[in-house]
Design an enzyme around this catalytic site. Sequence first.
Site, short mmCIF file in Angstrom:
data_model
loop_
_atom_site.label_atom_id
_atom_site.label_comp_id
_atom_site.label_asym_id
_atom_site.label_seq_id
_atom_site.Cartn_x
_atom_site.Cartn_y
_atom_site.Cartn_z
N TRP A 183 41.78 41.24 95.90
CA TRP A 183 43.22 41.52 95.94
C TRP A 183 43.62 41.74 97.41
O TRP A 183 42.95 42.49 98.13
CB TRP A 183 43.51 42.77 95.11
CG TRP A 183 44.94 43.21 95.09
CD1 TRP A 183 46.04 42.44 94.88
CD2 TRP A 183 45.41 44.55 95.29
NE1 TRP A 183 47.18 43.21 94.92
CE2 TRP A 183 46.82 44.51 95.17
CE3 TRP A 183 44.79 45.78 95.55
CZ2 TRP A 183 47.62 45.65 95.30
CZ3 TRP A 183 45.58 46.90 95.67
CH2 TRP A 183 46.97 46.83 95.55
N ASP A 264 37.76 49.73 91.07
CA ASP A 264 39.20 49.54 90.95
C ASP A 264 39.46 49.04 89.54
O ASP A 264 39.08 47.92 89.19
CB ASP A 264 39.68 48.51 92.00
CG ASP A 264 41.19 48.29 91.93
OD1 ASP A 264 41.84 48.86 91.03
OD2 ASP A 264 41.71 47.56 92.79
N LYS A 300 49.70 47.73 84.40
CA LYS A 300 49.59 46.56 83.52
C LYS A 300 49.38 46.97 82.07
O LYS A 300 50.08 46.50 81.18
CB LYS A 300 48.44 45.66 83.95
CG LYS A 300 48.18 45.58 85.42
CD LYS A 300 49.15 44.68 86.12
CE LYS A 300 49.11 44.99 87.59
NZ LYS A 300 49.11 43.86 88.45
N1 PGU Z 1 44.08 46.67 92.21
C1 PGU Z 1 44.14 45.39 91.81
C2 PGU Z 1 42.87 44.63 91.66
C3 PGU Z 1 45.38 44.80 91.55
O1 PGU Z 1 45.41 43.54 91.15
C4 PGU Z 1 46.56 45.55 91.70
C5 PGU Z 1 47.91 44.95 91.46
C6 PGU Z 1 46.43 46.88 92.09
C7 PGU Z 1 45.18 47.41 92.35
C8 PGU Z 1 47.59 47.80 92.32
O2 PGU Z 1 48.38 47.99 91.25
P1 PGU Z 1 49.41 49.20 91.14
O3 PGU Z 1 50.70 48.56 90.84
O4 PGU Z 1 49.40 49.92 92.43
O5 PGU Z 1 48.87 50.01 90.04
N2 PGU Z 1 48.04 43.62 91.75
C9 PGU Z 1 49.11 42.80 91.22
C10 PGU Z 1 50.49 43.40 91.39
C11 PGU Z 1 51.23 43.09 92.63
C12 PGU Z 1 50.63 43.73 93.86
O6 PGU Z 1 50.02 42.99 94.62
O7 PGU Z 1 50.73 44.96 94.01
C13 PGU Z 1 48.95 41.40 91.77
O8 PGU Z 1 49.80 40.56 91.48
O9 PGU Z 1 47.92 41.12 92.40
#
Ligand code: PGU
Length: 454
Positions: A183, A264, A300
């Site tokens: 990510w 995570d 999510k």
């Molecule tokens: N860890 C991972 C692996 C993730 O994919 C995401 C969110 C998070 C943590 C953080 O999520 P929180 O909203 O802080 O609980 N990834 C999504 C959402 C958009 C972003 O980048 O924040 C994504 O599209 O990759």
Amino acid sequence: MHPQLTSASSSTSSPSDRRLSALVRHLTGSSPEIDSQSILSASPTSGFHGDSVFSHIVRAPEDPILGVTVAYNKDPSPVKLNLGVGAYRTEEGKPLVLNVVRKAEQMLVNDRSRVKEYLPIVGLAEFNKLSAKLILGAESPAIRENRVTTVQCLSGTGSLRVGAEFLAKHYHQRTIYIPHPTWGNHPKVFTLAGLSVKTYRYYNPVTRGLNFQGLLEDLGSAPSGAIVLLHACAHNPTGVDPTFQQWEQIRQLMRSKCLLPFFDSAYQGFASGSLDADAQSVRMFVADGGECLVAQSYAKNMGLYGERVGALSIVCRAADVASKVESQLKLVIRPMYSNPPIHGASIVAIILKDRNMYNEWTIELKEMADRIISMRQQLFDALRARGTPGDWSHIIKQIGMFTFTGLNKEQVAFMTKEYHIYMTSDGRISMAGLSLKTVPQLADAIHAAVTRVV
Ligand code: PGU
């Protein structure tokens, strides 16, 4: 006008100098009255020698993931499709608020005894307890032995950041190994917290699967004690997870080298539709009695994206250590945001503590996961029907919210320009943003991209 101000209006000083000296006199108490009109009328360029003190600042690029939504919002096309951000959409392409969440909110509104007082620094106690149970399992000996400290944080990102700041301050190894790819926010969160970021091999672009050998080699040569970030399930962006047996090998290797696992968990329930199955990797590491950190997000799996609800748990070897760790986590949190917000955590607590609400949640969660899984099959079938060159079986093999398509940057740009389909430039698409209606549009776009753009 005050005599002092009048005397300052000598013919040698400019109006802005006069306003400035009047302000100084006022602030230092030497002028009890002031011509406030002249202060207020000072335009930013009239008084302080031209340019803004920020005029040297260069425009930062948009975020690689959230910036996709910014670009999407600007597109006037009626057929535009946002597959960038990992956010669930209904078959009608709309964001979803779970019924069970609406119910919980109604209960909160109806309960007149609820107040808006500050939460403690560590958040809502009930939420913390239930969150630890959700990820570690109701029967977890670590919880029973009070070896776990859990603090409510600002969703997954905030939990990662608090954990990282704690490690940077109190852990002897400052290096964290993150998978490549991962990510996009991971390296930024950890670097800004004061950790030094290195990567371990994770993905094999040829097989579009796990590079297990590379992973074992890289973790095997990491210095003893290093921190290792692991995606608990539904790896983002690849959709590739280790098998149960591979997790077991990773665990043995990490424990033998005293590597510290930092999980995570942003997608519990989204990979398989089962909360317990998706927590297996974490539970395996806790079952051996060793220590680890877990960042949980309810963005999510409860659809609480904007409520920013999450938790950081640190599993320790002994109860007294856990309680001292918690005292230090408070020192990390207090100057950062003082204490977390109350609303989202209250929703989660209501749902997790009531058997009926919990069951309702798991049904709605499974529906979301199943819809995503069915979109994989639909897209795969649509590409096969078109005879699109390439092996697309990874679409149905990968799991979680995303498919890592293998499309390159140019192909992605082509699909955005010609088909108004928005996705991250690494070729990741959010399967949760697709529907029966939009699969043909995406399949047409992918077909055109791979046949026309090399
Ligand atoms: N860890 C991972 C692996 C993730 O994919 C995401 C969110 C998070 C943590 C953080 O999520 P929180 O909203 O802080 O609980 N990834 C999504 C959402 C958009 C972003 O980048 O924040 C994504 O599209 O990759």
